[in-house]
Write a protein that holds these residues in place. Sequence first.
Motif, mmCIF file in Angstrom:
data_model
loop_
_atom_site.group_PDB
_atom_site.id
_atom_site.type_symbol
_atom_site.label_atom_id
_atom_site.label_comp_id
_atom_site.label_asym_id
_atom_site.label_seq_id
_atom_site.Cartn_x
_atom_site.Cartn_y
_atom_site.Cartn_z
ATOM 1 N N VAL A 116 7.748 -0.437 -2.576
ATOM 2 C CA VAL A 116 6.772 -0.377 -3.839
ATOM 3 C C VAL A 116 6.494 -1.614 -4.212
ATOM 4 C CG1 VAL A 116 6.750 0.095 -6.451
ATOM 5 C CG2 VAL A 116 7.665 1.773 -4.691
ATOM 6 N N ASP A 117 7.409 -2.835 -4.094
ATOM 7 C CA ASP A 117 6.896 -4.058 -4.435
ATOM 8 C C ASP A 117 6.064 -4.686 -3.380
ATOM 9 O OD1 ASP A 117 8.678 -4.152 -6.531
ATOM 10 O OD2 ASP A 117 10.487 -5.227 -5.280
ATOM 11 N N ALA A 118 6.074 -4.305 -2.126
ATOM 12 C CA ALA A 118 5.135 -4.614 -0.904
ATOM 13 C C ALA A 118 3.799 -4.064 -1.337
ATOM 14 C CB ALA A 118 5.540 -4.319 0.218
ATOM 15 N N LEU A 119 3.930 -2.759 -1.797
ATOM 16 C CA LEU A 119 2.603 -1.993 -2.099
ATOM 17 C C LEU A 119 2.028 -2.704 -3.400
ATOM 18 C CD1 LEU A 119 0.601 0.299 -1.539
ATOM 19 C CD2 LEU A 119 1.792 1.592 -3.215
ATOM 20 N N ARG A 120 2.830 -3.119 -4.339
ATOM 21 C CA ARG A 120 1.883 -3.698 -5.618
ATOM 22 C C ARG A 120 1.315 -5.094 -5.198
ATOM 23 N NH1 ARG A 120 6.510 -4.206 -8.259
ATOM 24 N NH2 ARG A 120 6.314 -2.338 -9.224
ATOM 25 N N GLN A 121 2.186 -5.990 -4.251
ATOM 26 C CA GLN A 121 1.365 -7.297 -4.167
ATOM 27 C C GLN A 121 0.144 -6.955 -3.105
ATOM 28 O OE1 GLN A 121 2.534 -10.115 -0.802
ATOM 29 N NE2 GLN A 121 4.038 -10.299 -2.338
ATOM 30 N N ALA A 122 0.105 -5.914 -2.428
ATOM 31 C CA ALA A 122 -1.135 -5.557 -1.879
ATOM 32 C C ALA A 122 -2.310 -5.045 -2.516
ATOM 33 C CB ALA A 122 -0.893 -4.634 -0.693
ATOM 34 N N VAL A 123 -1.941 -4.186 -3.540
ATOM 35 C CA VAL A 123 -3.034 -3.583 -4.396
ATOM 36 C C VAL A 123 -3.468 -4.821 -5.233
ATOM 37 C CG1 VAL A 123 -3.449 -2.463 -6.299
ATOM 38 C CG2 VAL A 123 -1.902 -1.527 -4.357
#
Length: 400
Positions: free
Chosen positions: A268-275
Amino acid sequence: MRHSRPTYTDAFREQILALYRSGRTPRELADEFQPSEWTIRSWIRKAEEASAPADISPDREELLRLRKENRRLKLEREILAKAGGLVRSGDEDCAPVFRFIDAHRATYPITIMCSLLNVSRSGYYAWRRRPPSARSRADAGLTKRIREIHAASYETYGAPRIHAALRADGTRTSRKRVARLMRTAGLHGSSRRRYRGAPKPRPPVAAPAPDHVQQDFTAEAPDQVWVADLTQIPTQSGRSHLAVVLDVFSRRVVGWAVASHCRTNLVVDALRQAVQSRQPEGVIHHSDRGSQYTSILFGQRCREVGIVRSMGRVATCYDNAMCESFFATLKTEWTHRQSYRTPAEVQLSLFSYIEGWYNYRRLHSKIGYVSPVAYEEAHAAEETHAATCRALRSSPARAA
């Protein structure tokens, strides 16, 4: 200018022989004084022959002859072992043989090396007097530049990427020439380790999403398809886990996170950074069927930002081959060549690799040997130019 051998006085020879009798070895004397080891051994042999009695029995004479022949055979075998197949035959280039002779002339007699390697002494001395050719000087300059590029790549680039970097700098040469000069200089790129891991079973309650990618890792523009996965990085205090999100169009890492656990919060943290960095609209997020990606929390985050989930099959690495390839590159070029004590060191090290090297500077073979950021910038420039041309064609003044 004729080649002249150094001359030594009888007093100099006697001093060398006296040092030998005091316990010094010929190699030590050759390293300290000018004569070669073979020359000093020749002086020792002649001195021993001169001090030997004149009336030698036939058996003693035969023994001395066999010992001399044995020394000669051992010497020839040692030379041939070090030459490594450099024995010349036919019209082959003599330069490699001459370079070998020149590098070992202080250890072995030149006459014996020339005879064994099938070249002439006169040819060797003529080669030594001859100035370097234009090709040799060009190779020396190109080798220097190759060393610089190899060092700047953290010693990871092989011949293909170094050749691409030279072309980008305006240096015209062939890939085979780069490979030859790298072999001569002892340079090589990083190579992958063999690893086989066992797939983990998917929990029965997990709900996978359909596969919208079908192993077609291509995209027409950025932020159309993302791929994501997890991997482990060992440290002295335990395992660290890395989650990444890659853009299929440019192979750029658009989001990543490191933690000492592999729970859902990591992906979720990796996805948040990408978004946050890309602000996508309707992007497809492709992953495997790991429990982190099939969790309820991750599905909620994807729905909140309008991301379409996609998942490959169980135990089929080809369905997420792009992410697997990135992890192989990361470990080959970076993590397998370092040792980490804590997860904090892993975080700093991966920041240097991803943000300082991979995204901005590393040449990627699948996108024309440019970096992911440069590839996206070139695409943006093309899109801007195309939009300008369309606007000019549709303007009222143009129509009139």
